[in-house]
Design a protein around this motif. Structure first.
Motif, PDB file in Angstrom:
ATOM      1  N   HIS A  86      13.216  28.979 -21.851  1.00  0.00           N
ATOM      2  CA  HIS A  86      11.949  30.235 -21.024  1.00  0.00           C
ATOM      3  C   HIS A  86      11.390  30.546 -22.867  1.00  0.00           C
ATOM      4  O   HIS A  86      12.112  30.506 -23.230  1.00  0.00           O
ATOM      5  CB  HIS A  86      12.151  30.730 -19.752  1.00  0.00           C
ATOM      6  CG  HIS A  86      13.806  31.950 -20.469  1.00  0.00           C
ATOM      7  ND1 HIS A  86      14.531  31.302 -20.312  1.00  0.00           N
ATOM      8  CD2 HIS A  86      13.020  33.169 -20.989  1.00  0.00           C
ATOM      9  CE1 HIS A  86      15.568  33.158 -20.831  1.00  0.00           C
ATOM     10  NE2 HIS A  86      15.140  34.045 -20.998  1.00  0.00           N
ATOM     11  N   SER A 109       9.993  35.383  -9.412  1.00  0.00           N
ATOM     12  CA  SER A 109      10.937  35.344  -8.738  1.00  0.00           C
ATOM     13  C   SER A 109      11.133  36.661  -8.692  1.00  0.00           C
ATOM     14  O   SER A 109      11.883  36.943  -7.753  1.00  0.00           O
ATOM     15  CB  SER A 109      11.676  34.461  -9.443  1.00  0.00           C
ATOM     16  OG  SER A 109      11.522  33.143  -9.673  1.00  0.00           O
ATOM     17  N   HIS A 125       7.966  40.855 -15.118  1.00  0.00           N
ATOM     18  CA  HIS A 125       7.819  39.601 -13.805  1.00  0.00           C
ATOM     19  C   HIS A 125       8.439  38.075 -14.322  1.00  0.00           C
ATOM     20  O   HIS A 125       7.971  38.178 -15.807  1.00  0.00           O
ATOM     21  CB  HIS A 125       6.233  39.190 -13.780  1.00  0.00           C
ATOM     22  CG  HIS A 125       5.693  39.755 -12.936  1.00  0.00           C
ATOM     23  ND1 HIS A 125       5.746  41.159 -11.383  1.00  0.00           N
ATOM     24  CD2 HIS A 125       4.118  41.412 -12.991  1.00  0.00           C
ATOM     25  CE1 HIS A 125       5.351  42.057 -11.636  1.00  0.00           C
ATOM     26  NE2 HIS A 125       4.329  42.298 -12.207  1.00  0.00           N
ATOM     27  N   PHE A 126       9.074  37.865 -13.929  1.00  0.00           N
ATOM     28  CA  PHE A 126       9.699  36.450 -14.681  1.00  0.00           C
ATOM     29  C   PHE A 126       9.241  35.471 -13.337  1.00  0.00           C
ATOM     30  O   PHE A 126       9.193  35.852 -12.204  1.00  0.00           O
ATOM     31  CB  PHE A 126      11.594  36.687 -13.740  1.00  0.00           C
ATOM     32  CG  PHE A 126      12.425  37.348 -14.639  1.00  0.00           C
ATOM     33  CD1 PHE A 126      12.258  36.586 -15.441  1.00  0.00           C
ATOM     34  CD2 PHE A 126      12.535  38.668 -14.438  1.00  0.00           C
ATOM     35  CE1 PHE A 126      12.834  37.824 -16.600  1.00  0.00           C
ATOM     36  CE2 PHE A 126      12.531  39.818 -15.104  1.00  0.00           C
ATOM     37  CZ  PHE A 126      13.068  39.291 -16.293  1.00  0.00           C
ATOM     38  N   LEU A 127       8.356  34.312 -13.879  1.00  0.00           N
ATOM     39  CA  LEU A 127       7.924  33.006 -13.201  1.00  0.00           C
ATOM     40  C   LEU A 127       8.670  31.973 -13.051  1.00  0.00           C
ATOM     41  O   LEU A 127       8.709  31.541 -14.160  1.00  0.00           O
ATOM     42  CB  LEU A 127       6.917  33.227 -13.787  1.00  0.00           C
ATOM     43  CG  LEU A 127       6.008  34.555 -13.688  1.00  0.00           C
ATOM     44  CD1 LEU A 127       4.511  34.622 -14.504  1.00  0.00           C
ATOM     45  CD2 LEU A 127       5.220  34.951 -12.131  1.00  0.00           C
ATOM     46  N   ARG A 128       8.160  31.311 -12.062  1.00  0.00           N
ATOM     47  CA  ARG A 128       8.925  29.541 -11.357  1.00  0.00           C
ATOM     48  C   ARG A 128       8.298  28.517 -11.277  1.00  0.00           C
ATOM     49  O   ARG A 128       7.002  29.859 -10.917  1.00  0.00           O
ATOM     50  CB  ARG A 128       9.810  30.123 -10.345  1.00  0.00           C
ATOM     51  CG  ARG A 128       9.944  29.651  -9.749  1.00  0.00           C
ATOM     52  CD  ARG A 128      10.274  30.055  -8.297  1.00  0.00           C
ATOM     53  NE  ARG A 128       9.721  29.973  -6.934  1.00  0.00           N
ATOM     54  CZ  ARG A 128      10.274  31.043  -6.226  1.00  0.00           C
ATOM     55  NH1 ARG A 128      10.556  32.909  -7.256  1.00  0.00           N
ATOM     56  NH2 ARG A 128       9.916  31.092  -5.229  1.00  0.00           N
ATOM     57  N   HIS A 159      15.582  30.179 -12.088  1.00  0.00           N
ATOM     58  CA  HIS A 159      14.133  31.336 -11.635  1.00  0.00           C
ATOM     59  C   HIS A 159      13.166  31.197 -12.810  1.00  0.00           C
ATOM     60  O   HIS A 159      12.421  32.158 -12.187  1.00  0.00           O
ATOM     61  CB  HIS A 159      15.379  32.010 -11.451  1.00  0.00           C
ATOM     62  CG  HIS A 159      15.402  33.333 -11.758  1.00  0.00           C
ATOM     63  ND1 HIS A 159      14.671  34.274 -12.612  1.00  0.00           N
ATOM     64  CD2 HIS A 159      15.948  34.444 -10.338  1.00  0.00           C
ATOM     65  CE1 HIS A 159      14.236  35.848 -11.949  1.00  0.00           C
ATOM     66  NE2 HIS A 159      15.421  35.705 -11.049  1.00  0.00           N
ATOM     67  N   HIS A 160      12.885  31.377 -13.785  1.00  0.00           N
ATOM     68  CA  HIS A 160      11.697  31.625 -14.767  1.00  0.00           C
ATOM     69  C   HIS A 160      11.722  30.072 -15.571  1.00  0.00           C
ATOM     70  O   HIS A 160      12.647  30.029 -16.479  1.00  0.00           O
ATOM     71  CB  HIS A 160      11.784  32.811 -15.014  1.00  0.00           C
ATOM     72  CG  HIS A 160      12.914  33.588 -15.854  1.00  0.00           C
ATOM     73  ND1 HIS A 160      14.252  33.884 -15.280  1.00  0.00           N
ATOM     74  CD2 HIS A 160      13.239  33.366 -17.247  1.00  0.00           C
ATOM     75  CE1 HIS A 160      14.822  34.236 -16.156  1.00  0.00           C
ATOM     76  NE2 HIS A 160      14.287  33.901 -17.541  1.00  0.00           N
ATOM     77  N   ALA A 217       7.848  34.015 -18.152  1.00  0.00           N
ATOM     78  CA  ALA A 217       8.387  35.620 -18.374  1.00  0.00           C
ATOM     79  C   ALA A 217       7.132  35.954 -19.226  1.00  0.00           C
ATOM     80  O   ALA A 217       6.623  36.162 -19.782  1.00  0.00           O
ATOM     81  CB  ALA A 217       9.204  36.194 -17.829  1.00  0.00           C
ATOM     82  N   GLY A 237      17.630  36.886 -12.695  1.00  0.00           N
ATOM     83  CA  GLY A 237      18.299  35.271 -13.205  1.00  0.00           C
ATOM     84  C   GLY A 237      20.033  35.367 -13.281  1.00  0.00           C
ATOM     85  O   GLY A 237      19.547  34.010 -13.337  1.00  0.00           O
TER      86      GLY A 237
END
Length: 312
Positions: free
Chosen positions: A144, A168, A181-184, A189-190, A193, A239
């Motif tokens: 990531h 997520s 913020h963790f983005l997928r 999960h990401h 971020a 995560g």
């Protein structure tokens, strides 16, 4: 029902660094990447466990993030995504075309809402990857990429609105203020971020290891190479992945990780994790407590590449 996204996965990160040779040698000799292709002042570095032609591109220039590259499943999806972004007035660097960089492919580039360059591509040449051996302390793939943003929620909303990324999990202060913020873009999960920072910059990029044994051996290897460990070893809550953060020779934060959570998107519900709770940052309690001094290392230098497309 799971979102049918046009962006399939994170492909690679591209950085410009003034100490090009030192940075390239560090990633090849110590970090465990392989140079798949090199030109004057340009190096394409691959992970032995990944079929991507490269997962990190280094270019000799003033320090900046050149771009982050994402995969798209087909030319038809490239066309659909470009049409969508065009209709939404996203600013293009170039329209869909045959790509001439190493690995080739077909795709286009745009600026995100803050001016970072993003590439979306398909049809590039895959490399012959292999299984990483037991106890072999080298990365499997790029896990990531994380940004700092002075406008956290606005930055995140751009990725949700235009690329159909989903949050997520989030990290928040005790008063509920958003911090990360963790983005997928798939079941991982990401893939990116975004952290609240004093300016727009690279926070860190993370490389997946085979398992905890290889992750720990890799961390020891980097310590013996003389690199400074910024934070770790530990295991995050959001995560559920392990972490060991180091500084590369250019002063960028880079991470070895493993066991990032894979989600059932139909049933997953995001959580908001309070950063004042010790288990939020490190479930194991083996890493130093997160502090402003630790966080400051990942603020990095202001990104000078915003709304300036890289030359390659």
């Amino acid at each position: 029902m799971m979102t049918d996204r046009l962006v399939s996965h994170l492909r690679y990160a591209a950085l410009a660094v003034p100490n090009f040779e030192e940075e390239r040698d560090f990633f090849v000799t110590h970090w465990g990447l392989s140079e798949a292709h090199g030109e004057e002042g340009l190096s394409y570095l691959a992970a032995e466990g990944s079929p991507e032609p490269y997962i990190l591109r280094l270019r000799r220039d003033e320090k900046r993030v050149d771009l982050v590259g994402f995969g798209v499943r087909s030319r038809e999806d490239v066309a659909r995504l470009a049409e969508k972004l065009r209709a939404e007035d996203v600013r293009f660097v170039h329209e869909p075309r045959e790509l001439t960089q190493y690995g080739g492919g077909y795709g286009f580039r745009v600026f995100d809402g803050d001016g970072r360059t993003l590439e979306f591509s398909t049809g590039y040449e895959l490399r012959q990857s292999r299984k990483i051996r037991e106890r072999e302390p080298i990365p499997v793939k790029l896990s990531h990429f994380v940004y700092n943003s002075a406008n956290l929620n606005e930055t995140v909303q751009w990725y949700i609105d235009h690329l159909d990324f989903a949050i997520s999990d989030s990290l928040v202060r005790p008063d509920g203020t958003d911090m990360m913020h963790f983005l997928r873009c798939n079941e991982n999960h990401h893939s990116i971020a975004v952290a609240q920072g004093p300016h727009h910059s690279m926070h860190h990029m993370s490389f997946e290891m085979r398992s905890i044994e290889e992750w720990m051996r890799g961390a020891g290897k980097i310590l013996r190479a003389g690199a400074r460990m910024v934070w770790g070893p530990g295991r995050h809550n959001a995560g559920d992945n392990t972490f060991a953060y180091f500084l590369d020779p250019a002063g960028n934060t880079i991470e070895y990780t493993t066991e990032l959570a894979v989600l059932d998107e139909d049933t997953w519900h995001p959580s908001r994790h309070d950063i004042s709770e010790l288990s939020t940052q490190d479930q194991w309690g083996t890493a130093a407590e997160m502090s402003e001094l630790v966080a400051r290392e990942s603020f990095n230098d202001i990104d000078t590449g915003l709304f300036v497309a890289p030359p390659v």
